[in-house]
Structure formats: C-alpha cells, structure tokens
Scaffold this active site. Sequence first.
Site, PDB file in Angstrom:
ATOM      1  N   HIS A  79      35.584  20.988  37.917  1.00 24.27           N
ATOM      2  CA  HIS A  79      34.938  22.195  37.402  1.00 24.27           C
ATOM      3  C   HIS A  79      33.771  22.556  38.308  1.00 24.27           C
ATOM      4  O   HIS A  79      33.099  21.676  38.830  1.00 24.27           O
ATOM      5  CB  HIS A  79      34.429  21.955  35.965  1.00 24.27           C
ATOM      6  CG  HIS A  79      34.131  23.225  35.245  1.00 24.27           C
ATOM      7  ND1 HIS A  79      32.925  23.871  35.361  1.00 24.27           N
ATOM      8  CD2 HIS A  79      34.909  23.986  34.440  1.00 24.27           C
ATOM      9  CE1 HIS A  79      32.962  24.965  34.640  1.00 24.27           C
ATOM     10  NE2 HIS A  79      34.146  25.070  34.075  1.00 24.27           N
TER      11      HIS A  79
ATOM     12  N   GLU B 299      40.763  22.952  30.139  1.00 24.56           N
ATOM     13  CA  GLU B 299      42.182  23.315  30.189  1.00 24.56           C
ATOM     14  C   GLU B 299      43.089  22.120  29.926  1.00 24.56           C
ATOM     15  O   GLU B 299      44.209  22.273  29.452  1.00 24.56           O
ATOM     16  CB  GLU B 299      42.532  23.947  31.544  1.00 24.56           C
ATOM     17  CG  GLU B 299      41.723  25.166  31.901  1.00 24.56           C
ATOM     18  CD  GLU B 299      41.866  26.295  30.908  1.00 24.56           C
ATOM     19  OE1 GLU B 299      42.806  26.278  30.109  1.00 24.56           O
ATOM     20  OE2 GLU B 299      41.019  27.193  30.915  1.00 24.56           O
TER      21      GLU B 299
HETATM   22  C1  LIG Z   1      38.141  24.421  38.797  1.00 28.65           C
HETATM   23  C2  LIG Z   1      38.022  24.369  40.316  1.00 28.65           C
HETATM   24  C3  LIG Z   1      38.615  25.663  40.908  1.00 28.65           C
HETATM   25  C4  LIG Z   1      36.555  24.248  40.701  1.00 28.65           C
HETATM   26  O1  LIG Z   1      36.510  24.100  42.060  1.00 28.65           O
HETATM   27  P1  LIG Z   1      35.172  24.074  42.939  1.00 28.65           P
HETATM   28  O2  LIG Z   1      34.000  23.663  42.178  1.00 28.65           O
HETATM   29  O3  LIG Z   1      35.082  25.367  43.650  1.00 28.65           O
HETATM   30  O4  LIG Z   1      35.470  22.917  43.935  1.00 28.65           O
HETATM   31  P2  LIG Z   1      36.231  23.068  45.317  1.00 28.65           P
HETATM   32  O5  LIG Z   1      37.442  23.911  45.174  1.00 28.65           O
HETATM   33  O6  LIG Z   1      35.225  23.453  46.367  1.00 28.65           O
HETATM   34  O7  LIG Z   1      36.642  21.566  45.552  1.00 28.65           O
HETATM   35  C5  LIG Z   1      35.717  20.575  45.958  1.00 28.65           C
HETATM   36  C6  LIG Z   1      36.507  19.355  46.356  1.00 28.65           C
HETATM   37  O8  LIG Z   1      37.067  18.759  45.188  1.00 28.65           O
HETATM   38  C7  LIG Z   1      38.470  18.752  45.292  1.00 28.65           C
HETATM   39  N1  LIG Z   1      39.012  19.109  43.997  1.00 28.65           N
HETATM   40  C8  LIG Z   1      38.457  19.929  43.063  1.00 28.65           C
HETATM   41  N2  LIG Z   1      39.263  20.008  41.993  1.00 28.65           N
HETATM   42  C9  LIG Z   1      40.316  19.227  42.269  1.00 28.65           C
HETATM   43  C10 LIG Z   1      41.473  18.916  41.557  1.00 28.65           C
HETATM   44  N3  LIG Z   1      41.697  19.412  40.339  1.00 28.65           N
HETATM   45  N4  LIG Z   1      42.376  18.099  42.116  1.00 28.65           N
HETATM   46  C11 LIG Z   1      42.170  17.584  43.336  1.00 28.65           C
HETATM   47  N5  LIG Z   1      41.092  17.845  44.065  1.00 28.65           N
HETATM   48  C12 LIG Z   1      40.172  18.657  43.541  1.00 28.65           C
HETATM   49  C13 LIG Z   1      38.834  19.780  46.345  1.00 28.65           C
HETATM   50  O9  LIG Z   1      40.067  19.471  46.968  1.00 28.65           O
HETATM   51  C14 LIG Z   1      37.673  19.643  47.290  1.00 28.65           C
HETATM   52  O10 LIG Z   1      37.848  18.488  48.085  1.00 28.65           O
HETATM   53  P3  LIG Z   1      37.955  18.583  49.692  1.00 28.65           P
HETATM   54  O11 LIG Z   1      36.644  19.180  50.106  1.00 28.65           O
HETATM   55  O12 LIG Z   1      38.154  17.170  50.080  1.00 28.65           O
HETATM   56  O13 LIG Z   1      39.104  19.481  49.967  1.00 28.65           O
HETATM   57  C15 LIG Z   1      38.796  23.139  40.867  1.00 28.65           C
HETATM   58  O14 LIG Z   1      38.237  21.956  40.362  1.00 28.65           O
HETATM   59  C16 LIG Z   1      40.295  23.205  40.558  1.00 28.65           C
HETATM   60  O15 LIG Z   1      41.032  23.849  41.305  1.00 28.65           O
HETATM   61  N6  LIG Z   1      40.760  22.534  39.462  1.00 28.65           N
HETATM   62  C17 LIG Z   1      42.158  22.585  39.105  1.00 28.65           C
HETATM   63  C18 LIG Z   1      42.468  23.868  38.329  1.00 28.65           C
HETATM   64  C19 LIG Z   1      41.877  23.854  36.934  1.00 28.65           C
HETATM   65  O16 LIG Z   1      42.003  22.882  36.207  1.00 28.65           O
HETATM   66  N7  LIG Z   1      41.265  24.990  36.564  1.00 28.65           N
HETATM   67  C20 LIG Z   1      40.668  25.178  35.244  1.00 28.65           C
HETATM   68  C21 LIG Z   1      39.178  25.317  35.362  1.00 28.65           C
HETATM   69  S1  LIG Z   1      38.395  25.359  33.785  1.00 28.65           S
END
Ligand SMILES: CC(C)(COP(=O)(O)OP(=O)(O)OC[C@H]1O[C@@H](n2cnc3c(N)ncnc32)[C@H](O)[C@@H]1OP(=O)(O)O)[C@@H](O)C(=O)NCCC(=O)NCCS
Length: 356
Positions: A249, A304
């Site tokens: 998140h 989620e």
């Molecule tokens: C929710 C979300 C978009 C937030 O992302 P964010 O804070 O912008 O974090 P980032 O996308 O910059 O990711 C940071 C790091 O964590 C990793 N990461 C974050 N969520 C991850 C996940 N669910 N699975 C695997 N790796 C994840 C990314 O790969 C990244 O690592 P890297 O730099 O080695 O590539 C992300 O955690 C995600 O895609 N989760 C899965 C989808 C989900 O459950 N969405 C519902 C949200 S309520």
Amino acid sequence: MFQPGLKGVTAVETKLSNINGEEGLLTYRGVPVQQLVENYSFEEVAHFLLHGELPTGEKWVAFNQSLKESRCLPDYMISILDNLPPELCLMDVLRTTISSFNTNNIGDNNKIALQLIAIFPSIIAYRYRKMSNLPIVKPDMKLNHIENFIYMLSGKRNELNAKILETYFILTMEHGLNASTFSARVTISTESDMVSAITSALGTMKGPLHGGAPSGVIDLLEEINTEDRICEVIHNKLKNKDRIMGFGHRIYKTTDPRAESLKNTIIKLNELPDWMSLALKTEQETIEILRKEKPNYKLYTNVEYYAAAIMKTLELDSTLFTAIFSASRIVGWCAHVIEQLNNNTIFRPNAQYVGE
Ligand SMILES: CC(C)(COP(=O)(O)OP(=O)(O)OC[C@H]1O[C@@H](n2cnc3c(N)ncnc32)[C@H](O)[C@@H]1OP(=O)(O)O)[C@@H](O)C(=O)NCCC(=O)NCCS
C-alpha cells in the site's frame, strides 16, 4: 522537484479522514473506523462524512427517507442498462450509466450526492441480474441501504450477509486522496459538475492496481489452491516481477486496519469457510517471503485481500467486486467533491520536459 506518482506530495487539506500508515490507524472526522463500524449504520456514517455530524431526530428521518426514495432507476437509465453491449464489464456499465445521470431538477450537490449514493446499488443489481438471466428485483423501501442491496442482488433478504457487507461498506467508504478520489477532485476543481467528477472517479477505480485488486486476490488463491503450493506460486510471481495482489500500500507500512477488521469479521462467523484457512496461511507465508525478498519495503495485506474474502463469504460473483467497492466509495468521492468546492484551486501541476 519531480515525484513519480506524486509520492509523498501533499496536494489537499481535508477534514474527512486521516491515515497513520506507520501505526495502521484510520479515522473519519477524528473517529477511529473500528468505533464507527461497531456503533453505527452505513447511513449514519455516510451522513457523518457528508455533513460532519451523526444524524438525529428529523434530520435522520429525512436523510434516510430521501436515500430510500432515490433507489428507483429512471426509465432512461433502464434503457441504457438494457442496451449496452453484453460484453461490457460492470465497471464500464456503471461509469456509462452514471455519466447519464440527469441532475437538472435535483438541486444542490448535497442532494445530488444522496441520489448518487442511493442509485449505485440499483444500477449494479439491475445489470448483474439482467446479464445473469435472472428476474429483476425492485427495491424494497422497508429495507435499509445495505439490506436492500443484498435483496436486489440475490432476490433474498439476509440480515447476516447485510451486516457483513455493511462492515465492508463502512470500512471502505473513505480513504484520503487515493487515486479515484484524486480523480474526482481534479475534475471538480475545474468547476465541472459532480456527475462528471464521479464518472472520472469510476474510470480510475476500475484499474487492477486500485479497485480491481480483489478479483486478482481470488485468482491468486485459486492458483495456489492448496497450502503446500503457497511458497512456489509466490516465488514464481516475484521471479516474473508480478505484483502479489492484495499486498502493499502506498501509505500503510503495516497491516491495513481495514484488512484487520474485515479479517476479524469473517473469523467471528460460526463456521470458517475452507478457503479462509488458505487465505490466512497465504497471508502469513507471503509476508515472510516478501520480508526476505523485498527487505526495503514493508509489504503487508491491504484492504483488497480481505475484501475478496468478504465477497467470497457472501458468495458474490467476482464480476461484482469493483462495482461494489465503488458503491461504498461513492460516499467518500461525494464528500471530497463538496470539500474541494468549498476551497477550490484548480489542479495544474508541472511536467518536467525531458524530450529533444
Ligand atoms: C498498492 C500499490 C500500487 C502501492 O504501490 P507503491 O506504494 O506505489 O509502491 P511501488 O509500486 O513503488 O512499489 C515499491 C516496491 O514494492 C514492490 N511491491 C509493491 N507492492 C507489491 C506487491 N503487491 N507485490 C510485489 N511487489 C510489490 C514493487 O515491486 C517495488 O519494488 P522494486 O522497487 O523492487 O520494483 C502496490 O503495492 C501494488 O501494486 N499492490 C498490488 C495491487 C493491490 O493490491 N492494490 C490494492 C491497493 S488497496
């Protein structure tokens, strides 16, 4: 300074909710959500978010009555719902139908908000039953908002299921400047109108990184299928650089408090469904794996993950998930639109030119 995804940038001031991501706390107008879930109904919390007070006396009667009276679909919406191509997903249908909403004779934004909140479940239930070749169920004015939604979806009254869904609705109706709420605020900041702002929000909600995640969680659990496969499936996903749906998140760096509340709601049920044991074990093992594989990030379950569990408990089809999430988040979207208009500055950030 360039911040991809506006990470860490504060773009608005709000009195609606506060998230403490390090400690895993969420409050609406200063009150912890868990307290609201335990003591108040969907209607009361919606009123609290929209108007800043819990409704009592005549205000409560009027608010409740208007919500009930606004459930019926106007003929033009029924015609749209009947004629949109069958292959359109529910979010496309919801977005298109809501964008047609005629607000000409309704009045101010508070009244429009109330009608939008009331009509979302009716649109979802109508289209879902039509696509499933089931007879349409008309709204029942004797039932509260969530009981009626369950009734219109399933054709049956079910108080326990309504209570479970109400917990989900209260926990998810508002969450700061998430992507869809930001969309709504950007649109209204041009002095556009509330329906356009909500239509923008719906388009944003549809994406798998936001409201589309619960279906991804179900896919994940179905792929894992048995506890002995958790490790293999999760490792493979990480090797392929896939996201593990339901984890991570932008703000929470510990377990999302909404996930915790939803988990407890299911655990408290008399019989724990089989797949729930798989979900609990998968959560535990995945957090361990992510801790080792991605030590720089604090990745835990988000709302989620257990929203998917709630939907499965209620035996709701996965095609409904994101639309149901929208039917709860509409409250937050409307409250933010009204707040933005009360102190508006048009959103217009800079772009850093990196071309020739
Ligand atoms: C929710 C979300 C978009 C937030 O992302 P964010 O804070 O912008 O974090 P980032 O996308 O910059 O990711 C940071 C790091 O964590 C990793 N990461 C974050 N969520 C991850 C996940 N669910 N699975 C695997 N790796 C994840 C990314 O790969 C990244 O690592 P890297 O730099 O080695 O590539 C992300 O955690 C995600 O895609 N989760 C899965 C989808 C989900 O459950 N969405 C519902 C949200 S309520």
